[in-house]
Design a protein around this motif. Structure first.
Motif, PDB file in Angstrom:
ATOM      1  N   PRO A  57       0.594  -0.920   0.114  1.00  0.00           N
ATOM      2  CA  PRO A  57       0.149  -0.223   0.115  1.00  0.00           C
ATOM      3  C   PRO A  57       1.179   1.411   0.359  1.00  0.00           C
ATOM      4  CG  PRO A  57      -0.830  -1.558   1.293  1.00  0.00           C
ATOM      5  CD  PRO A  57       0.701  -2.296   1.280  1.00  0.00           C
ATOM      6  N   GLU A  58       2.369   1.632   0.978  1.00  0.00           N
ATOM      7  CA  GLU A  58       2.762   2.472   0.350  1.00  0.00           C
ATOM      8  C   GLU A  58       3.453   2.607  -1.037  1.00  0.00           C
ATOM      9  OE1 GLU A  58       3.526   0.546   4.723  1.00  0.00           O
ATOM     10  OE2 GLU A  58       3.055  -0.286   2.208  1.00  0.00           O
ATOM     11  N   GLU A 118      -5.572  12.479   3.603  1.00  0.00           N
ATOM     12  CA  GLU A 118      -5.695  11.514   4.342  1.00  0.00           C
ATOM     13  C   GLU A 118      -5.342  10.538   4.046  1.00  0.00           C
ATOM     14  OE1 GLU A 118      -8.258  11.305   7.715  1.00  0.00           O
ATOM     15  OE2 GLU A 118      -7.262  13.055   8.879  1.00  0.00           O
ATOM     16  N   TRP A 119      -4.956   9.256   4.000  1.00  0.00           N
ATOM     17  CA  TRP A 119      -4.539   7.429   3.547  1.00  0.00           C
ATOM     18  C   TRP A 119      -5.434   6.939   3.532  1.00  0.00           C
ATOM     19  CZ3 TRP A 119      -0.915   3.461   3.058  1.00  0.00           C
ATOM     20  CH2 TRP A 119       0.314   3.932   3.491  1.00  0.00           C
ATOM     21  N   ALA A 120      -5.592   5.329   3.979  1.00  0.00           N
ATOM     22  CA  ALA A 120      -6.060   4.113   4.433  1.00  0.00           C
ATOM     23  C   ALA A 120      -5.407   2.781   3.155  1.00  0.00           C
ATOM     24  CB  ALA A 120      -7.430   4.182   4.682  1.00  0.00           C
ATOM     25  N   ALA A 121      -5.164   1.726   4.571  1.00  0.00           N
ATOM     26  CA  ALA A 121      -4.167   0.839   3.557  1.00  0.00           C
ATOM     27  C   ALA A 121      -4.965  -0.876   4.091  1.00  0.00           C
ATOM     28  CB  ALA A 121      -2.775   0.650   3.652  1.00  0.00           C
ATOM     29  N   ASN A 122      -5.480  -0.997   2.390  1.00  0.00           N
ATOM     30  CA  ASN A 122      -6.917  -2.187   2.878  1.00  0.00           C
ATOM     31  C   ASN A 122      -7.709  -1.480   4.013  1.00  0.00           C
ATOM     32  OD1 ASN A 122      -5.256  -3.570   0.737  1.00  0.00           O
ATOM     33  ND2 ASN A 122      -4.038  -5.003   2.688  1.00  0.00           N
ATOM     34  N   GLY A 123      -8.434   0.210   3.636  1.00  0.00           N
ATOM     35  CA  GLY A 123      -9.338   0.042   5.157  1.00  0.00           C
ATOM     36  C   GLY A 123      -9.220   0.243   6.005  1.00  0.00           C
ATOM     37  N   VAL A 124      -7.274   0.721   6.346  1.00  0.00           N
ATOM     38  CA  VAL A 124      -7.732   0.867   7.817  1.00  0.00           C
ATOM     39  C   VAL A 124      -6.704   2.203   7.508  1.00  0.00           C
ATOM     40  CG1 VAL A 124      -5.338   0.573   9.907  1.00  0.00           C
ATOM     41  CG2 VAL A 124      -7.198  -1.288   8.183  1.00  0.00           C
TER      42      VAL A 124
END
Length: 334
Positions: free
Chosen positions: A180-181, A301-307
């Motif tokens: 995700p990064e 803002e951002w999220a990785a796999n919904g987190v």
């Protein structure tokens, strides 16, 4: 100390490749490239035959306007070079086997002096002339972050993810997992924030003129106030969320103003602190109009796999528009 997969071969961007190895000192501020038997081009890239390791990432999104209407952002495919990727060495199974047997190819030495063995199960392809070996390379030119973080990322990839792969004709090229990064940078780059479209009141019929010494309300004319962009590859996905947090307005002959949110559309009885008060008409200005600068401030803002993962760098968009400012003539009688 870099991992055991890199050898020095030039002076440009940092490259780490999984073909040969020897011990190297800690990376300097402007390190030389490190690559394997593939050649280093002028920009530090790895050339390995026809395969460059490009990855196709699916990007899509949606938005919400100030009026509460939702809309979709059509999906598209974005081709990128991930920092760590596979590339085609252009060696057939037979060619590689003969190199190993003749001693022309050597795995080099690791940081502890150990020999690096040939590719796993290479003997199984000793008579194959059609397939090709794919190896790995990591390039700092494609990594958005400090060199030390890149080295840690590439070490982890080689130690935990990478294995040389033999690809037969018609088979798909190997694709490394894209974390995700990496995907968030693609989503952030694909985030297209709109220039603000502004409405105001008073607005005289015909020319839209406002009036001297009367607060001129300003607000976003039903444009986007929230956007989200997704980027996905394999089992991973990143999402970037952008929210219109505030607006700034400035013009000649008026004190600048900053407003939270996107302003309030004028209606009888409403209140707003998002207004410019002009102290002079625009008759003396070119075209008899006042040039107004509108800036939109977006938090991201951002999220990785919904987190949720936290904030990214904010962005500002701007636009200018012409606003006639008129004087109201009054007649005084006794």
């Amino acid at each position: 100390m870099l991992n055991r997969h890199g050898i020095i071969c030039g002076a440009a961007a940092l490259l780490v490749a999984g073909l040969a190895a020897l011990a190297v000192p800690p990376a300097a501020a402007d390190p030389a490239p490190r690559c394997g038997i593939s050649s280093c081009d002028d920009e530090g890239g790895a050339e390995g035959g026809s395969g460059d390791g490009s990855i196709t990432i699916l990007v899509w999104g949606s938005g919400t306007t100030g009026g509460g209407d939702g809309y979709e952002i059509p999906g598209e495919s974005v081709v990128v070079l991930p920092p760590c990727r596979y590339f085609n060495t252009d060696w057939s199974g037979q060619e590689y086997y003969e190199m190993v047997q003749s001693g022309e190819w050597t795995g080099g030495r690791g940081p502890d002096g150990e020999s690096i063995p040939p590719y796993p199960n290479y003997e199984a392809y000793k008579d194959d002339t059609e397939g090709r070996w794919w190896s790995g390379v990591c390039s700092s030119a494609d990594y958005d972050g400090p060199i030390d973080d890149f080295i840690e990322y590439s070490n982890d990839w080689f130690e935990n993810e990478f294995e040389p792969v033999y690809v037969e004709p018609g088979e798909a090229a190997p694709v490394p997992p894209i974390p995700p990064e990496i995907l968030v940078q693609v989503a952030y780059d694909e985030l297209e924030l709109p220039d603000p479209q502004i409405a105001w009141n008073p607005s005289r019929p015909g020319d839209g003129a406002t009036v001297v010494n009367l607060p001129t309300w300003l607000w976003l004319d039903d444009g986007p106030v929230q956007l989200e962009v997704h980027a996905a590859a394999g089992e991973n996905e990143a999402r970037v969320d952008a929210t219109l947090a505030g607006m700034n307005f400035s013009a000649s002959d008026a004190a600048p103003v900053s407003c939270a949110g996107h302003g309030v559309e004028w209606t009888s009885g409403a209140t707003s602190d998002c207004a410019l008060t002009f102290t002079r008409s625009s008759a003396h200005l070119p075209g008899a109009v006042t040039n107004v600068l509108a800036e939109s401030e977006w938090t991201i803002e951002w999220a990785a796999n919904g987190v949720p993962q936290g904030p990214l760098d904010p962005q500002t968009t701007s636009a200018t528009f012409d606003l006639p400012v008129a004087e109201v003539q009054t007649v005084v009688t006794r």
